[in-house]
Design a protein around this motif. Structure first.
Motif, PDB file in Angstrom:
ATOM      1  N   CYS A  64      63.339  45.159  32.159  1.00 30.25           N
ATOM      2  CA  CYS A  64      64.261  44.673  31.128  1.00 30.25           C
ATOM      3  C   CYS A  64      64.397  43.156  31.136  1.00 30.25           C
ATOM      4  O   CYS A  64      64.814  42.569  30.146  1.00 30.25           O
ATOM      5  CB  CYS A  64      65.623  45.339  31.258  1.00 30.25           C
ATOM      6  SG  CYS A  64      66.673  44.661  32.547  1.00 30.25           S
ATOM      7  N   PHE A 123      56.587  40.613  11.606  1.00 29.46           N
ATOM      8  CA  PHE A 123      55.283  41.061  11.117  1.00 29.46           C
ATOM      9  C   PHE A 123      55.410  41.467   9.648  1.00 29.46           C
ATOM     10  O   PHE A 123      56.328  42.182   9.272  1.00 29.46           O
ATOM     11  CB  PHE A 123      54.811  42.254  11.948  1.00 29.46           C
ATOM     12  CG  PHE A 123      53.620  42.960  11.370  1.00 29.46           C
ATOM     13  CD1 PHE A 123      52.351  42.388  11.432  1.00 29.46           C
ATOM     14  CD2 PHE A 123      53.758  44.196  10.750  1.00 29.46           C
ATOM     15  CE1 PHE A 123      51.253  43.036  10.890  1.00 29.46           C
ATOM     16  CE2 PHE A 123      52.661  44.854  10.206  1.00 29.46           C
ATOM     17  CZ  PHE A 123      51.409  44.267  10.272  1.00 29.46           C
ATOM     18  N   ARG A 148      52.700  41.195  24.064  1.00 31.21           N
ATOM     19  CA  ARG A 148      53.819  42.098  23.807  1.00 31.21           C
ATOM     20  C   ARG A 148      54.341  42.748  25.081  1.00 31.21           C
ATOM     21  O   ARG A 148      55.312  43.496  25.052  1.00 31.21           O
ATOM     22  CB  ARG A 148      53.430  43.123  22.744  1.00 31.21           C
ATOM     23  CG  ARG A 148      53.097  42.418  21.395  1.00 31.21           C
ATOM     24  CD  ARG A 148      52.784  43.385  20.299  1.00 31.21           C
ATOM     25  NE  ARG A 148      53.919  44.202  19.939  1.00 31.21           N
ATOM     26  CZ  ARG A 148      54.825  43.857  19.025  1.00 31.21           C
ATOM     27  NH1 ARG A 148      54.735  42.709  18.376  1.00 31.21           N
ATOM     28  NH2 ARG A 148      55.828  44.665  18.751  1.00 31.21           N
TER      29      ARG A 148
ATOM     30  N   LEU B  41      70.743  42.065  23.842  1.00 28.57           N
ATOM     31  CA  LEU B  41      69.886  42.821  22.935  1.00 28.57           C
ATOM     32  C   LEU B  41      68.474  42.916  23.540  1.00 28.57           C
ATOM     33  O   LEU B  41      67.938  41.933  24.034  1.00 28.57           O
ATOM     34  CB  LEU B  41      69.843  42.110  21.586  1.00 28.57           C
ATOM     35  CG  LEU B  41      69.178  42.860  20.438  1.00 28.57           C
ATOM     36  CD1 LEU B  41      69.910  44.158  20.135  1.00 28.57           C
ATOM     37  CD2 LEU B  41      69.133  41.984  19.183  1.00 28.57           C
ATOM     38  N   LYS B  43      67.602  44.867  26.076  1.00 33.59           N
ATOM     39  CA  LYS B  43      67.575  45.226  27.496  1.00 33.59           C
ATOM     40  C   LYS B  43      67.909  46.697  27.715  1.00 33.59           C
ATOM     41  O   LYS B  43      68.054  47.149  28.848  1.00 33.59           O
ATOM     42  CB  LYS B  43      68.584  44.379  28.279  1.00 33.59           C
ATOM     43  CG  LYS B  43      68.451  42.885  28.095  1.00 33.59           C
ATOM     44  CD  LYS B  43      67.087  42.385  28.497  1.00 33.59           C
ATOM     45  CE  LYS B  43      66.982  40.871  28.426  1.00 33.59           C
ATOM     46  NZ  LYS B  43      65.577  40.426  28.533  1.00 33.59           N
ATOM     47  N   VAL B  47      63.699  50.547  27.128  1.00 37.27           N
ATOM     48  CA  VAL B  47      62.550  49.757  27.596  1.00 37.27           C
ATOM     49  C   VAL B  47      61.835  50.445  28.748  1.00 37.27           C
ATOM     50  O   VAL B  47      60.693  50.142  29.056  1.00 37.27           O
ATOM     51  CB  VAL B  47      62.907  48.323  28.078  1.00 37.27           C
ATOM     52  CG1 VAL B  47      63.458  47.492  26.955  1.00 37.27           C
ATOM     53  CG2 VAL B  47      63.842  48.332  29.256  1.00 37.27           C
ATOM     54  N   GLY B 104      55.294  46.385  12.798  1.00 38.84           N
ATOM     55  CA  GLY B 104      54.642  45.480  13.736  1.00 38.84           C
ATOM     56  C   GLY B 104      54.385  46.021  15.126  1.00 38.84           C
ATOM     57  O   GLY B 104      53.848  45.304  15.975  1.00 38.84           O
ATOM     58  N   ALA B 105      54.756  47.272  15.393  1.00 37.14           N
ATOM     59  CA  ALA B 105      54.464  47.839  16.711  1.00 37.14           C
ATOM     60  C   ALA B 105      52.958  47.959  16.871  1.00 37.14           C
ATOM     61  O   ALA B 105      52.237  48.203  15.907  1.00 37.14           O
ATOM     62  CB  ALA B 105      55.113  49.210  16.855  1.00 37.14           C
ATOM     63  N   LEU B 137      59.161  49.745  25.664  1.00 36.69           N
ATOM     64  CA  LEU B 137      59.341  48.314  25.443  1.00 36.69           C
ATOM     65  C   LEU B 137      58.800  47.925  24.068  1.00 36.69           C
ATOM     66  O   LEU B 137      59.429  47.164  23.324  1.00 36.69           O
ATOM     67  CB  LEU B 137      58.632  47.518  26.542  1.00 36.69           C
ATOM     68  CG  LEU B 137      58.644  45.991  26.369  1.00 36.69           C
ATOM     69  CD1 LEU B 137      60.042  45.426  26.491  1.00 36.69           C
ATOM     70  CD2 LEU B 137      57.723  45.325  27.382  1.00 36.69           C
ATOM     71  N   GLU B 138      57.649  48.462  23.715  1.00 38.26           N
ATOM     72  CA  GLU B 138      57.046  48.168  22.416  1.00 38.26           C
ATOM     73  C   GLU B 138      57.986  48.596  21.284  1.00 38.26           C
ATOM     74  O   GLU B 138      58.180  47.887  20.299  1.00 38.26           O
ATOM     75  CB  GLU B 138      55.703  48.899  22.301  1.00 38.26           C
ATOM     76  CG  GLU B 138      54.928  48.605  21.031  1.00 38.26           C
ATOM     77  CD  GLU B 138      54.426  47.164  20.960  1.00 38.26           C
ATOM     78  OE1 GLU B 138      54.230  46.543  22.014  1.00 38.26           O
ATOM     79  OE2 GLU B 138      54.253  46.662  19.836  1.00 38.26           O
ATOM     80  N   ARG B 141      61.181  46.308  21.209  1.00 38.32           N
ATOM     81  CA  ARG B 141      60.922  44.972  20.684  1.00 38.32           C
ATOM     82  C   ARG B 141      60.728  45.038  19.169  1.00 38.32           C
ATOM     83  O   ARG B 141      61.219  44.191  18.419  1.00 38.32           O
ATOM     84  CB  ARG B 141      59.699  44.379  21.380  1.00 38.32           C
ATOM     85  CG  ARG B 141      59.710  42.892  21.456  1.00 38.32           C
ATOM     86  CD  ARG B 141      60.941  42.308  22.180  1.00 38.32           C
ATOM     87  NE  ARG B 141      60.781  42.201  23.614  1.00 38.32           N
ATOM     88  CZ  ARG B 141      61.727  42.487  24.497  1.00 38.32           C
ATOM     89  NH1 ARG B 141      62.905  42.921  24.079  1.00 38.32           N
ATOM     90  NH2 ARG B 141      61.512  42.357  25.778  1.00 38.32           N
ATOM     91  N   THR B 142      60.013  46.065  18.714  1.00 40.11           N
ATOM     92  CA  THR B 142      59.773  46.218  17.285  1.00 40.11           C
ATOM     93  C   THR B 142      61.089  46.452  16.537  1.00 40.11           C
ATOM     94  O   THR B 142      61.372  45.812  15.523  1.00 40.11           O
ATOM     95  CB  THR B 142      58.815  47.394  17.037  1.00 40.11           C
ATOM     96  OG1 THR B 142      57.615  47.178  17.790  1.00 40.11           O
ATOM     97  CG2 THR B 142      58.467  47.527  15.568  1.00 40.11           C
ATOM     98  N   GLN B 144      64.085  45.789  17.601  1.00 35.51           N
ATOM     99  CA  GLN B 144      64.949  44.620  17.783  1.00 35.51           C
ATOM    100  C   GLN B 144      64.617  43.552  16.740  1.00 35.51           C
ATOM    101  O   GLN B 144      65.505  42.985  16.108  1.00 35.51           O
ATOM    102  CB  GLN B 144      64.712  44.083  19.202  1.00 35.51           C
ATOM    103  CG  GLN B 144      65.437  42.811  19.559  1.00 35.51           C
ATOM    104  CD  GLN B 144      65.006  42.308  20.942  1.00 35.51           C
ATOM    105  OE1 GLN B 144      64.374  43.032  21.721  1.00 35.51           O
ATOM    106  NE2 GLN B 144      65.337  41.080  21.265  1.00 35.51           N
ATOM    107  N   ASP B 145      63.322  43.289  16.553  1.00 35.09           N
ATOM    108  CA  ASP B 145      62.936  42.280  15.566  1.00 35.09           C
ATOM    109  C   ASP B 145      63.273  42.731  14.154  1.00 35.09           C
ATOM    110  O   ASP B 145      63.701  41.942  13.324  1.00 35.09           O
ATOM    111  CB  ASP B 145      61.452  41.942  15.709  1.00 35.09           C
ATOM    112  CG  ASP B 145      61.205  41.080  16.937  1.00 35.09           C
ATOM    113  OD1 ASP B 145      62.034  40.195  17.211  1.00 35.09           O
ATOM    114  OD2 ASP B 145      60.204  41.301  17.633  1.00 35.09           O
TER     115      ASP B 145
END
Lengths: 261, 577
Positions: A64, A123, A148, B41, B43, B47, B104-105, B137-138, B141-142, B144-145
């Motif tokens: 994390c 993206f 990533r 955000l 964490k 993940v 975007g993943a 995690l992927e 992150r996707t 989250q964005d």
């Protein structure tokens, strides 16, 4: 088995305690177990000796990126740093990251990073894509995947001298977000021309490739070699091609359009 | 003193996969949306998901389809699943996976450049969309964005200690900002609990420190029903050594990629327990098998089983399982390409949770929704690996849409002053009260009770003893006080309310476990080792009576006529084999 069987024993830690106004390293001593990591020690001190010790942590599995701190002067994930990998004959120092404003003890205000991230357009698929599934090569996937892997521990930001020493937070996004923009710019189906942002607002020109960021990345991302240098090359390619300069033009990137401002 | 206050149509608590997906959906539906998270955000515990996302895309095995995925999920859940949830999940997971890619993943590819899929326990076909061993995690992150570029306000490091009701309706919540301790209130026309599970009730757990059952307790106290709380998934493979990392997850992808389990005698013991599926049997079976091998004296030096990938090509292992390679090398000094890992069961996931309507995520309390691990029903008695990442996308979206729709129909809401005062008094007592109970100490006691009496194998005696001890803790919980009374970043203060939440959850689990006199999925009774016909058709639903007592009610499983043929076909096929 090659497992390192290490006796626990007593260890000394010096943990930074304080806030923006004042602070100091405070000595602690504790009994350790084999295989203990720095975070275990800090939490045990919190439980038994310093119940108001501020520390940020979540997964304790190096996934994390919450528990970044400077251990013996070097940024590390506390949850991934074994006590028995640190010299036994001296106290272990644990201090907060320095590139960000301190909140208290080991916790810093990293909100600037979240503000930077908001500025980077997500993206955006190219407009000329055929209907149906995305078709992407594994080689492209591997290239993006390295970037990533980032767990946003912000240790690369911490050691970047542009941020840490020169405090140019308003002129450079820092290695973390060069990595982020590399993952987007190298996505074969992304439809945005990100060069202006990388060069101007992002400030990639400020990086003089000392590779400090690469050295501290807990995910082993080759930040400088695989993200920053190729992005610098793309900027040069798009803006400073001598022939196009004579013709008074910039290079156009097929399939990519300028992001809406 | 004025308290910071915010108004939303939809407020989501929790920023793991399901919370982010719910917030995105609510914002896209036009609701004014807020998102509250206990930590920073990105964490969240999501993940840590490693293996992949189950979706019957059929990219690797074209025979796959939603019907088989539905059947696998039902079989994995030992037929206690909410059929409608299993159906929606199987049908919608492929679209949610594609959508993620469009956001975007980046996932691993097939030779024909589409999303690749890997084998996983209990899945008939290669089904899990993945990227190495860091799929969670992927996804985070996707999402989250996507979230930060949607119209969603994010409140980081904010703890919610109470839901606030106006009559029967949930109208908001109360909490504080962790860095300063300053109080904060939200009013919301609809509130979504996406607060995840409660793994921290056990000492040996793969769960992040945030997993303290906050949503379960908040919903229960607000009058919602809970379902299937006795079903706790112990992941078969957690690290067992060194002690500091005991419980840390070793992804099922290790077995998916060909890892072999052996006991100390070198026997491939899964031949005894599930010769057909071997290492890729469902998690409940593999976890019990490892536990039994250790219990009967065939464990490894550190009390686990060997998990071996050293027969596989070492480059392949490093490419497909990079974080496992790092994790063992760094933390245990083991090179997994050369020597076996030692692994044992670790508390991983809560099948049970807040009882919701499958289509909308609505609880029985007006204005209150739940999704992801915080909700129950989708996974029945045992969850298949890969189904949680699908679950949080499918039902996160549905809960976000459901909440947005409810908010659109609701009038304006306001927070009753007496409810607010009670919430303020509670956090103040934890800080400045006269209590003498130390939350760190009580948390430790709680973990010991749960580990001893409500672990992977259970019986009447152990459960009764655990319940007695938990009731003992309950009589002391009002006496909790943080060892320090400072407001900013006070971990003891934070833990006071979390311990209360975990205690409530522990009582639900132990009482339901005592009531279910059979062994099924994640619930194994030494004194009732077989399936029971009665319990094969009933879930246990838990709620709080108006007098404050916890009430447990056996309730028939939610079935669906049109799916009956699929379920029967699967049962027949299992019998035949």
């Amino acid at each position: 088995m090659s497992e390192t069987l290490t006796a626990g024993g007593t260890r000394k830690l010096q943990i930074w305690r304080g806030d923006l106004t004042s602070g100091e390293l405070v000595d602690y001593e504790l009994e350790t177990e084999p295989g203990m990591v720095v975070l275990d020690a800090v939490l045990e001190i919190q439980r038994s000796q310093a119940p108001d010790l501020a520390v940020r942590w979540n997964c304790k599995a190096a996934k994390c990126g919450s528990c970044s701190a400077e251990v013996n002067g070097r940024p590390r994930l506390m949850c991934k740093t074994r006590l028995d990998h640190l010299p036994a004959d001296q106290p272990i120092t644990v201090e907060p990251l320095r590139a960000f404003p301190l909140i208290r003890d080991l916790v810093t205000d990293v909100s600037w990073n979240y503000e930077v991230n908001k500025k980077i357009p997500p993206f955006t698929p190219r407009e000329d894509l055929p209907e149906g599934d995305f078709l992407i090569d594994q080689a492209d996937t591997d290239r993006m995947s390295e970037f990533r892997k980032c767990i946003e521990c912000f240790m690369c930001q911490d050691v970047c001298h542009i941020l840490r020493d020169h405090r140019l937070h308003d002129r450079y996004y820092g290695p973390r977000f060069m990595v982020r923009m590399a993952s987007l710019d190298m996505h074969p189906l992304d439809g945005l021309d990100r060069i202006d942002q990388i060069a101007d607002d992002g400030g990639i020109g400020l990086c003089n490739i000392t590779k400090c960021c690469t050295e501290v990345c807990p995910e082993g991302i080759h930040i400088t070699d695989n993200a920053i240098i190729p992005l610098k090359e793309r900027v040069v390619d798009a803006r400073y091609d001598p022939l196009l300069k004579i013709l008074g033009r910039n290079r156009r990137r097929p399939g990519k359009k300028k992001p809406a401002v | 003193m004025a308290i910071e206050h915010h108004d939303y149509d939809v407020l989501v608590l929790g920023s793991g996969g399901s919370g982010l997906r719910a917030a995105i959906a609510a914002a896209e539906a036009g609701a004014k949306t807020g998102l509250v998270c206990k930590s920073l955000l990105g964490k969240a515990h999501t993940v840590m998901a490693e293996g992949g996302l189950a979706a019957s895309l059929g990219n690797v095995d074209p025979r796959d389809g939603w019907e088989t995925h539905f059947q696998d999920t039902m079989f994995g859940g030992k037929y206690l699943n909410n059929w409608r949830m299993a159906e929606l999940h199987a049908k919608e997971a492929p679209d949610r996976a594609r959508e993620l890619e469009h956001w975007g993943a980046v996932f691993d590819r097939t030779p024909d450049r589409r999303m690749s899929q890997r084998a996983f326990g209990g899945h008939t076909y290669k089904r899990l969309v993945h990227i190495g061993d860091r799929t969670g995690l992927e996804m985070i992150r996707t999402l989250q964005d996507k979230t930060v570029h949607s119209a969603v306000d994010v409140f980081m490091e904010t703890t919610i200690t109470r839901l606030i009701k106006d009559g029967e309706r949930v109208v908001g919540c109360f909490g504080y900002r962790r860095p300063t301790g300053e109080q904060i209130t939200f009013s919301a026309k609809a509130l979504v609990l996406a607060t995840g599970g409660s793994g921290r009730i056990y000492k040996i757990t793969s769960n992040s420190q945030d997993c303290t059952g906050d949503g379960y307790a908040l919903a229960y106290e607000a009058g919602a029903e809970m379902v299937d709380m006795e079903f706790v998934q112990f992941h078969p493979t957690g690290m067992v050594y060194p002690p500091g990392v005991a419980g840390l997850l070793v992804t099922e992808a290790v077995r998916g990629e060909g890892g072999i389990l052996r006991n100390a005698l070198g026997e491939r013991f899964m031949e005894k327990y599930d010769p057909k599926r071997m290492e890729l049997s469902t998690r409940d079976v593999v976890a019990r098998s490892i536990y039994t091998e250790v219990k009967e004296g065939r464990g490894t030096p550190h009390g686990g089983a060997y998990l071996d990938v050293s027969h596989l090509d070492s480059d392949y292992v490093r490419r497909k399982l990079p974080s496992m390679y790092d994790q063992f090398l760094e933390l245990a000094g083991v090179d997994i390409t050369k020597e076996p890992m030692q692994v044992g069961p670790t508390c991983h996931y809560f099948m049970g949770g807040i009882k919701v309507d499958a289509d909308t995520g609505a609880t029985r309390v007006p204005g209150l929704f739940a999704t992801g691990e915080a909700s129950g029903g989708m996974n029945g008695a045992n969850r298949l690996g890969g189904n949680s990442l699908g679950d949080l996308l499918v039902f996160g979206r549905r809960a976000g849409l459901g909440a947005a729709e409810a908010a659109g129909k609701a009038g304006s809401v306001s927070l009753p002053a007496d409810e607010l005062a009670a919430a303020q008094a509670e956090v103040d007592t934890f800080l400045n009260g006269s209590g003498t109970e130390n939350p760190f100490q009580m948390h430790k006691e709680l973990q010991t009770i749960m580990g001893d009496g409500v672990g992977i194998f259970r019986d009447r005696e152990g459960l009764s003893e655990a319940i007695g001890k938990l009731e003992g803790l309950q009589s002391r919980v009002g006496n909790l006080r943080a060892p320090s009374n400072r407001l900013d970043y006070n971990p003891g203060w934070q833990l006071c309310r979390e311990v209360r939440n975990m205690l409530t959850v522990s009582l639900m689990i132990s009482r339901a476990a005592l009531m279910r006199e059979e062994s099924r999925g994640g619930h194994s009774r030494l004194d009732f080792t077989a399936y029971s016909d009665y319990w094969s058709e009933n879930n246990i639903v838990t709620h709080m009576h108006s007098d404050g007592e916890m009430v447990l009610t056996p309730t028939p499983v939610i079935t669906r006529d049109e799916l009956g043929a699929l379920v029967e076909a699967r049962k027949e096929a299992e019998k035949a084999s």
